[in-house]
Design an enzyme around this catalytic site. Sequence first.
Site, PDB file in Angstrom:
ATOM      1  N   HIS A   1       2.334  47.162   0.895  1.00 49.66           N
ATOM      2  CA  HIS A   1       3.688  47.718   1.008  1.00 49.66           C
ATOM      3  C   HIS A   1       3.610  49.147   0.293  1.00 49.66           C
ATOM      4  CE1 HIS A   1       5.912  44.176   2.313  1.00 49.66           C
ATOM      5  NE2 HIS A   1       5.250  43.609   1.752  1.00 49.66           N
TER       6      HIS A   1
ATOM      7  N   GLU B   1       5.920  51.217   0.828  1.00 48.59           N
ATOM      8  CA  GLU B   1       7.242  51.786   0.316  1.00 48.59           C
ATOM      9  C   GLU B   1       7.505  51.402  -1.052  1.00 48.59           C
ATOM     10  OE1 GLU B   1       7.359  47.739   2.432  1.00 48.59           O
ATOM     11  OE2 GLU B   1       6.269  49.531   2.531  1.00 48.59           O
TER      12      GLU B   1
ATOM     13  N   CYS C   1       1.757  44.221   6.496  1.00 45.82           N
ATOM     14  CA  CYS C   1       2.033  43.082   5.766  1.00 45.82           C
ATOM     15  C   CYS C   1       1.859  41.808   6.633  1.00 45.82           C
ATOM     16  CB  CYS C   1       2.781  43.122   4.930  1.00 45.82           C
ATOM     17  SG  CYS C   1       2.747  41.680   3.636  1.00 45.82           S
TER      18      CYS C   1
END
Length: 651
Positions: A625, A627, A543
């Site tokens: 992202h 995750e 990011c």
Amino acid sequence: MTGSAPTPPNDLAVLLDIAARGIPFALLARDSATIELLTGDIVDVDLLADIPLEDERGRPQEVLALVPFRQVRERGFECHDDGAPLRCLIVRDRALFDRAAALEQLPSAAIPLADAGFDIADDDYAAIVRRVIADEIGHGEGANFVIRRDFTANVAADAATAALTWFRALLEHERGAYWTFAIVTPGHVAVGASPEAHVSARDGIVTMNPISGTFRHPAGGATTETLTEFLQSTKETEELFMVVDEELKMMSAVCSDGGRITGPHLKEMSRLTHTEYVLRGRSRLDPRAILRETMFAPTVTGSPMQNACTVISRHELTPRGYYSGVAALFTPRTDAVLAGESTHDLDAPILIRTAYLVDGRLRVPVGATLVRHSDPFGEVSETHGKAAGVLGAIGAIPRDHPVEPALPSGPIDGDAPAPQPRTLADDPDIAALLASRNARLAAFWLNPQDSIVAGPFQGRTAVVVDAEDRFTTMLSHQLRHLGLDVRIVPWNEVTDAQIDDAELIVSGPGPGDPRDPGTARMRRMREVVARRHASGRPLLAVCLSHQILADSLGIELAPLDAPHQGLQKTVDLFGMPASIGFYNTFTARVPAGVSAVGVAEVAADPTTGDVYAMRGPGFASVQGHLESILSRDGMTTLERLVTAAFSPVDA
């Protein structure tokens, strides 16, 4: 009054006597049948670690703590510091009372209010909403923020009498609360009906309960049709997903198994319905440490947490007091405590939907969650809706009579238990609509994670550099499932030696404009990425760090037309489609059709040129992202990118 009564008594004379004599007490309604009365000594402490869970002889004792918002200072976060004490009621005695009897005997006469109204006018609050969307979300400072306003009034009545009166009214007029409570201590009263458990720990199992999305019941009560429209709202759905992501960051920090989500469910109250998930994981931490690591709920602050506190300080001009803090009940465990486990369980609701009375001044704080789709006057309406239950109880607005759920139709067997009201969640169409949300989410967080099997990178190590976004805790948990031994290091603590020597550096996400090196954090993250990339040793940039890496390769950085905060997209990553969650306001951008810049292979949008990922000898990066719960293909993509990062420079 000693210990717990064997059966709930009906005579509240003891409570009324305690209130009349000015003895500190707390009333807790945590189930539908009983009310707990706690009395004891008051102790104010400085830090969560100072909460006295043992007496002077080292024996476990029960403590009810009022934790103010200012305790975020313990984690180095910014706030307006009003000096509100971390107040502990050391429980010496407790009793149970019958809830129905309490409704009959507690005072009910209205408490007069004077000079009542919101401290911020509706139009002014709407203007704040616009500024936060434009100046904060629009400049990459975070995904969502909660900004409060206060309803205030003067109260001449005795504080304890007001507390008992308002507590009774909330018991009678509000349903679905997690805790209904009245906590009366010297110089301070807190009375509320909190819908939301922030965190609990019982027998080593930690539970968090993110609630978001607010459906204000229309006149005549909620219907399947009106609720369906709410559940199909993009804004409300993304709002819930974002707070689940934020609380999973916390769960991954305190739980060895990272946390598993179940739901979604409906939280049905008298005037409002919310959507919620439940997160559970296992932890051996002291409950005070669990509370510290989870300060405070993103549903009342925003995300990422640290920057949310900074944004709150910019747009709220007065301190929060106890609003968005917690009431934390630490109860000694009665079972045989296993080695290394805590001596206490924890039950901690968020201090929202609560009235505070200090020196004759009433304050009812309430806030709305502001996201990129927020409508300013819609958020104004949300604050009115959230405040209605408490304001009705204290007599600030007319006490309405919310529509009760209908009973099931059809004949009733005389020997069968009394039928329970039918809830909105019982409707099969509503249940199916709720369940369909999980089809969008990452199976990794929906499935049990009790053990970590040998992953493809077993025996290898990684240092994750945290740039003030605790998505790194979730990312580290996933990396461990891939076999890596992971250590998280904050951006201002990582050393050049660690940058040089780590087998894999994962340079993490964070808030802010990557083009502006004006802050120490942004300057250091640029140094981390540049130093590691120059070494040719394995680097994964995520990011913000992906944008910094792209900038170092000569790729343009630009703001998006609309922020991608909590946005799920399916993108092509080097010939393979991947469903990924995005939380970015800025993007790296190449001309349409470009697939390589120097040694970097680029995966970009074919139309806009927005760069979703890069890879090359010794490095890989990703804008999204992996995750996030929104990244259905997160684990697969993460493994691909780590493999790319480990590729040798001379490959």
